[in-house]
Design an enzyme around this catalytic site. Structure first.
Site, PDB file in Angstrom:
ATOM      1  N   SER A 123       0.832  -1.205   0.000  1.00 55.04           N
ATOM      2  CA  SER A 123       0.000   0.000   0.000  1.00 55.04           C
ATOM      3  C   SER A 123       0.862   1.248   0.000  1.00 55.04           C
ATOM      4  O   SER A 123       0.358   2.345  -0.187  1.00 55.04           O
ATOM      5  CB  SER A 123      -0.938  -0.001   1.203  1.00 55.04           C
ATOM      6  OG  SER A 123      -0.188  -0.069   2.384  1.00 55.04           O
ATOM      7  N   ASN A 159      -4.410   6.362  -0.294  1.00 54.03           N
ATOM      8  CA  ASN A 159      -3.738   6.655   0.964  1.00 54.03           C
ATOM      9  C   ASN A 159      -3.145   8.062   0.988  1.00 54.03           C
ATOM     10  O   ASN A 159      -3.038   8.678   2.042  1.00 54.03           O
ATOM     11  CB  ASN A 159      -2.678   5.599   1.283  1.00 54.03           C
ATOM     12  CG  ASN A 159      -3.326   4.331   1.804  1.00 54.03           C
ATOM     13  OD1 ASN A 159      -4.500   4.348   2.179  1.00 54.03           O
ATOM     14  ND2 ASN A 159      -2.607   3.225   1.805  1.00 54.03           N
ATOM     15  N   GLU A 172      -6.899  -0.584  -6.560  1.00 50.03           N
ATOM     16  CA  GLU A 172      -5.953   0.348  -7.190  1.00 50.03           C
ATOM     17  C   GLU A 172      -4.951  -0.474  -7.980  1.00 50.03           C
ATOM     18  O   GLU A 172      -4.259  -1.322  -7.413  1.00 50.03           O
ATOM     19  CB  GLU A 172      -5.207   1.152  -6.117  1.00 50.03           C
ATOM     20  CG  GLU A 172      -5.837   2.465  -5.766  1.00 50.03           C
ATOM     21  CD  GLU A 172      -5.001   3.283  -4.777  1.00 50.03           C
ATOM     22  OE1 GLU A 172      -5.005   4.501  -4.876  1.00 50.03           O
ATOM     23  OE2 GLU A 172      -4.362   2.691  -3.884  1.00 50.03           O
ATOM     24  N   HIS A 206      -3.449  -3.153  -5.447  1.00 48.54           N
ATOM     25  CA  HIS A 206      -3.703  -2.696  -4.079  1.00 48.54           C
ATOM     26  C   HIS A 206      -5.173  -2.854  -3.712  1.00 48.54           C
ATOM     27  O   HIS A 206      -6.024  -2.097  -4.163  1.00 48.54           O
ATOM     28  CB  HIS A 206      -3.251  -1.225  -3.940  1.00 48.54           C
ATOM     29  CG  HIS A 206      -3.429  -0.696  -2.556  1.00 48.54           C
ATOM     30  ND1 HIS A 206      -3.734   0.608  -2.272  1.00 48.54           N
ATOM     31  CD2 HIS A 206      -3.351  -1.327  -1.359  1.00 48.54           C
ATOM     32  CE1 HIS A 206      -3.856   0.750  -0.970  1.00 48.54           C
ATOM     33  NE2 HIS A 206      -3.624  -0.399  -0.398  1.00 48.54           N
TER      34      HIS A 206
END
Ligand SMILES: C[C@H](O)CC(=O)SCCNC(=O)CCNC(=O)[C@H](O)C(C)(C)COP(=O)(O)OP(=O)(O)OC[C@H]1O[C@@H](n2cnc3c(N)ncnc32)[C@H](O)[C@@H]1OP(=O)(O)O
Length: 746
Positions: free
Chosen positions: A449, A520, A482, A470
């Protein structure tokens, strides 16, 4: 009316039955052209003496996906004029189809959604296939059924079920539709047309009932009971979706028809539809509908083109630019290996076997392997508990999963997904091993991540097949994937992973390689802004309340408790390292962790948790806040102790918008709409606000920039608007305005 697309055709058989077919690929949506043509064709069928009865169907195994959603935007911005209220519900369905002296039967295969189902309900009977999907999902688009569905559905299935189907937007399949009374028979696709023809003739000959849906009353609950249902539905809707008006409008419209009769209900429906069509909620949800479908269109970007061309020259290999516009076909992925059976690995394995992929799960020892397999079983078992899967199907699905402690079974895998702990040297070792043991065509994916994929693949010569996959925890439930591509990842590998993503029913978003990728990166300032405010005197729980009221599933502090302070500190560390100039370094979370308050798993974090995991505010956290405040050397700002909910929302979300702008400017995401989808599906941003940047643009770049500047003067660089945002604000341009493609990092 407008120059949309699609048409209907009319074909008459020797039995005197006319087949009217809706044709508008890919889903036979009801554009204005289709609707006008449907009216004309119907009028013709009613007029012609050689036609005794009518069957309505859709081309290529799909009845209709409903009103053409792309027309919503055109009506909203005035480029197309909406037809007069009641044009479809009264003029076509009620007064032409239902009131006709010739019986009509809908032959439904594939989809009958929204306006599609409403057309079918206007007919005198409906025949469907077992796999047909029938539903009224209009609320998902911020409107209500507008072609008579609010009146027809309750009369066919009863008020309680009709409200449920409309409020949840969930379709039912053929067999359930039959049980409910929504269809009159279920037959196989190859019997569909003949059965429908025969049924229409039977109605004419009095062998089957001639039912006008809008006059039906036998399924309607008695008025007293109905009133209770409306009351209950309203209370539940207010609780579950306090920011939304249109579900309540829908309930009002259904009630009008029950209390004052279907014709009054239809008028109220027509008026309400026109009103809702122009609401911000509808505009946001329609934007989100197309944004979600646009994520798999990763087309040509100039920067990418230059890089690939350079590579072609360098390597004298014939590679072609772009991704989904290249005509590449996804290769077939049959067998996937997963490294690591922890929470992520087992969740990914679950998602894959649920879509019939063969999976090898590799762990370092038998204990961990058995733990991983048990987690997969538990994931499936919870589906059995919810009635979504039979025990038999569970065993069959689980048989697709094999455990492994070495690489022996990797020689014929098509894709590997590494999901071990975030440790660079361990991942580097794994990827060199994979290069040795996997076949040369195998895709090498990592579920990291945060870690740079170039670093992970540094010790291999397989950079073109290394890609990020991800997933978000729990991976078998969260809808976002992702897909992280580096500058070296080949377009074919991206296409393959996009295909797998769609097959396992995720929404894949392709992003560029950087610390934190897109989601993130956007999440980080969310927590940071919370910490900054709390150290300066804003109440933790007021922040969480304001953010939930805005529509997030939980505020930043409740979220920290949920993910655990260990994870928060580890990812925070990555950001401090990579973006020190805009990281707010608070000691609040580490201080609490030192005291064994590490979030929900320890039953104490920003909240305390009872046995049922119910969160309760805890005045004790004040002592940690005071200590953290002291360590940061900041003091309470009286202004920040009495912020309004609106101020809190802006102080938390404008830094998130600022970071999203950086992500766009760096080319990590190619389009703003991809970030809207990522925010909704990865962060829980409310879809009825259209996604992060769509919402930001509704407030205006100037306003956001001026507020950030004001805060950055008082509270430091964390709030400083980035140049992308400042530039758009200076020009008065929207944030979603396409960036200079030459800068794209994809
Ligand atoms: C007055 C009326 O009451 C109002 C209405 O009818 S509102 C419309 C109600 N209907 C809906 O909400 C259905 C919306 N569509 C869907 O849920 C899904 O597209 C579906 C279940 C029909 C098909 O799903 P799936 O097979 O995964 O394909 P999906 O990628 O979503 O759609 C295929 C294409 O059809 C388009 N499409 C689907 N439904 C459409 C619609 N109703 N209008 C216009 N385009 C539509 C999609 O945009 C997509 O286009 P693209 O290939 O250019 O990206």
């Amino acid at each position: 009316m407008n120059s949309s697309k699609g048409r209907t055709t009319l074909e008459v058989g020797t039995d005197g039955v006319a087949i009217i077919t809706i044709i508008n690929p890919p889903v036979n949506s009801l554009s204005f052209d289709v609707l006008n043509s449907l009216k004309e064709t119907y009028e013709q069928a009613v007029r012609r003496d050689d036609i005794k009865a009518i069957v309505v169907t859709g081309a290529k195994g799909k009845f209709s996906g409903g009103f053409d959603i792309s027309a919503f935007g055109k009506i909203q911005n005035g480029t197309v004029q909406a037809p007069k209220p009641g044009f479809v519900s009264f003029e076509i369905l009620c007064d032409l189809v239902a009131a006709s002296k010739k019986p009509s039967v809908a032959a439904i295969d594939g989809l009958a959604l929204g306006g599609g189902l409403e057309v079918a309900m206007g007919c005198h009977a409906r025949i469907s296939t077992p796999n047909a999907q029938l539903g009224l999902p209009e609320l998902q688009l911020g409107v209500l059924p507008g072609f008579g569905g609010t009146q027809a559905l309750p009369r066919l299935v009863g008020i309680a079920k009709a409200l449920e189907m409309m409020l949840t937007s969930k379709p039912v399949k053929g067999e359930e539709a039959l049980r409910l009374g929504l269809v009159d028979a279920v037959v196989s696709p190859n019997e569909l047309l003949n059965t429908a023809r025969r049924w229409a003739l039977d109605i004419l000959e009095g062998k089957k009932p001639w039912v006008i849906t809008y006059y039906k009353t036998d399924k309607l609950e008695p008025l007293g009971e109905a009133k209770e249902m409306f009351k209950f539905a309203r209370a539940q809707t207010r609780r579950q979706a306090p920011n939304l008006k249109h579900p309540l409008v829908c309930i009002d419209v259904v009630e009008e028809g029950i209390v004052s009769g279907a014709r009054n209900g239809l008028w109220k429906e027509a008026e309400a539809f026109q009103g809702l069509l122009h609401s911000d909620t509808c505009k946001s949800l329609v934007h989100f509908f197309f944004a979600q479908r646009g994520t798999t269109k990763v087309e040509y970007s100039y920067g990418f083109f230059i890089r690939i061309l350079t590579r072609v020259l360098e390597e004298t290999r014939s590679l072609v630019p772009g991704v989904t516009d290249l005509g590449l076909k996804p290769r077939q992925i049959k067998k996937v290996a997963i490294l690591g059976g922890g929470l992520m690995g087992s969740g990914i394995a679950t998602a894959l076997i649920l879509s019939n992929y063969s999976v090898v799960l590799k762990e370092v020892n038998d204990k961990f392997l058995q733990g991983g397999i048990s987690r997969v079983r538990a994931n499936l078992q919870s589906r059995v508990k919810k009635g979504q899967m039979s025990q038999d199907k569970l065993e069959k699905t689980l048989s697709l999963l094999k455990g492994a402690l070495d690489y022996d079974s990797f020689k014929d895998v098509d894709m590997v997904i590494e999901a071990v702990i975030e440790n660079v040297s361990l991942k580097q070792q794994i990827f060199s091993d994979l290069e040795k043991f996997c076949p040369p065509h195998c895709i090498l994916a990592s579920n990291t991540s945060t870690i740079d994929l170039n670093l992970i693949g540094e010790k291999t010569r397989s950079q073109d097949r290394i890609i990020g996959a991800h997933f978000f925890s729990p991976a078998h439930i969260m809808p976002l994937l992702e897909i992280v591509r580096t500058q070296k990842t080949s377009p074919q590998v991206i296409i393959d992973l996009l295909d797998v993503g769609k097959k396992i029913r995720k929404t894949p978003v392709v992003v560029g390689n950087c610390t934190g990728f897109a989601v993130n990166r956007m999440f980080f300032p969310y927590t940071q802004a919370g910490l900054l405010l709390v150290e300066r005197g804003t109440d933790v729980y007021q922040i969480d309340r304001a953010i939930t009221k805005f529509g997030m599933p939980m505020g930043p502090f409740r979220l920290c408790d949920l993910v655990g302070f260990g994870v928060a500190i580890a990812t925070g560390g990555q950001f401090v390292l990579n973006f020190p100039e805009r990281t707010y370094k608070s000691m609040l979370i580490p201080l609490m962790q030192d005291d064994k308050r590490a979030g929900e798993t320890t039953r104490r974090g920003f909240y305390v948790y009872d046995e049922k995991r119910k969160a309760k505010p805890d005045p004790e956290i004040q002592k940690y806040i005071e200590k953290a405040r002291e360590m940061s050397g900041v003091s309470i700002d009286p202004k920040l102790t009495k912020l309004s909910d609106k101020d809190i929302t802006e102080m938390i979300f404008f830094p998130v918008v600022n970071e999203a702008c950086r992500v766009l400017a760096e080319g990590i995401a190619v389009k703003a709409a991809d970030l809207d989808v990522s925010a909704v599906m990865g962060m829980g941003f409310p879809p009825y606000r259209g996604g992060l940047l769509f919402w930001a643009d509704s407030l205006g770049s100037k306003y956001i920039c001026s507020r950030l500047e004001e805060w950055s003067k008082s509270y430091g660089g964390f709030f400083k608007p980035c140049s992308y945002l400042a530039d758009r604000a200076a020009k008065g341009a929207p944030l979603s305005l396409t960036m200079d493609p030459a800068k794209a990092r994809l």
